[in-house]
Write a protein that holds these residues in place. Sequence first.
Motif, PDB file in Angstrom:
ATOM      1  N   LYS A  36      59.245  32.385  67.512  1.00  0.00           N
ATOM      2  CA  LYS A  36      60.494  31.821  68.009  1.00  0.00           C
ATOM      3  C   LYS A  36      60.903  32.463  69.334  1.00  0.00           C
ATOM      4  O   LYS A  36      61.346  31.787  70.257  1.00  0.00           O
ATOM      5  N   MET A  37      60.784  33.783  69.414  1.00  0.00           N
ATOM      6  CA  MET A  37      61.165  34.493  70.640  1.00  0.00           C
ATOM      7  C   MET A  37      60.239  34.114  71.790  1.00  0.00           C
ATOM      8  O   MET A  37      60.684  33.953  72.921  1.00  0.00           O
ATOM      9  N   SER A  38      58.974  33.955  71.503  1.00  0.00           N
ATOM     10  CA  SER A  38      58.014  33.562  72.532  1.00  0.00           C
ATOM     11  C   SER A  38      58.368  32.193  73.096  1.00  0.00           C
ATOM     12  O   SER A  38      58.387  31.993  74.315  1.00  0.00           O
ATOM     13  N   ASP A  39      58.671  31.243  72.211  1.00  0.00           N
ATOM     14  CA  ASP A  39      59.075  29.910  72.656  1.00  0.00           C
ATOM     15  C   ASP A  39      60.361  29.965  73.472  1.00  0.00           C
ATOM     16  O   ASP A  39      60.485  29.313  74.512  1.00  0.00           O
ATOM     17  N   TRP A  40      61.317  30.763  73.000  1.00  0.00           N
ATOM     18  CA  TRP A  40      62.599  30.862  73.684  1.00  0.00           C
ATOM     19  C   TRP A  40      62.430  31.469  75.077  1.00  0.00           C
ATOM     20  O   TRP A  40      63.018  30.989  76.049  1.00  0.00           O
TER      21      TRP A  40
END
Length: 68
Positions: A36-40
């Motif tokens: 999720k953090m990577s996508d964000w």
Amino acid sequence: MTKETKIIAGVLAGAALGAAIILILSTEKGGDVKDKMSDWFCDLLDASKDKLADVTDHVKDTISKVRA
């Protein structure tokens, strides 16, 4: 450093701090949070690049008008 550059740097620094806090307080599995953090971050980086391109175009237009 221009005002826009400072704003972008501040947003990125805030995002990094927020990500660190989320990782510390998260109850989800590490891999899920990481995805999720990577996508964000990718979305944030794309938005920052778009904003920087807009600012660059604006500066180029202003310089062209001044030289004319």
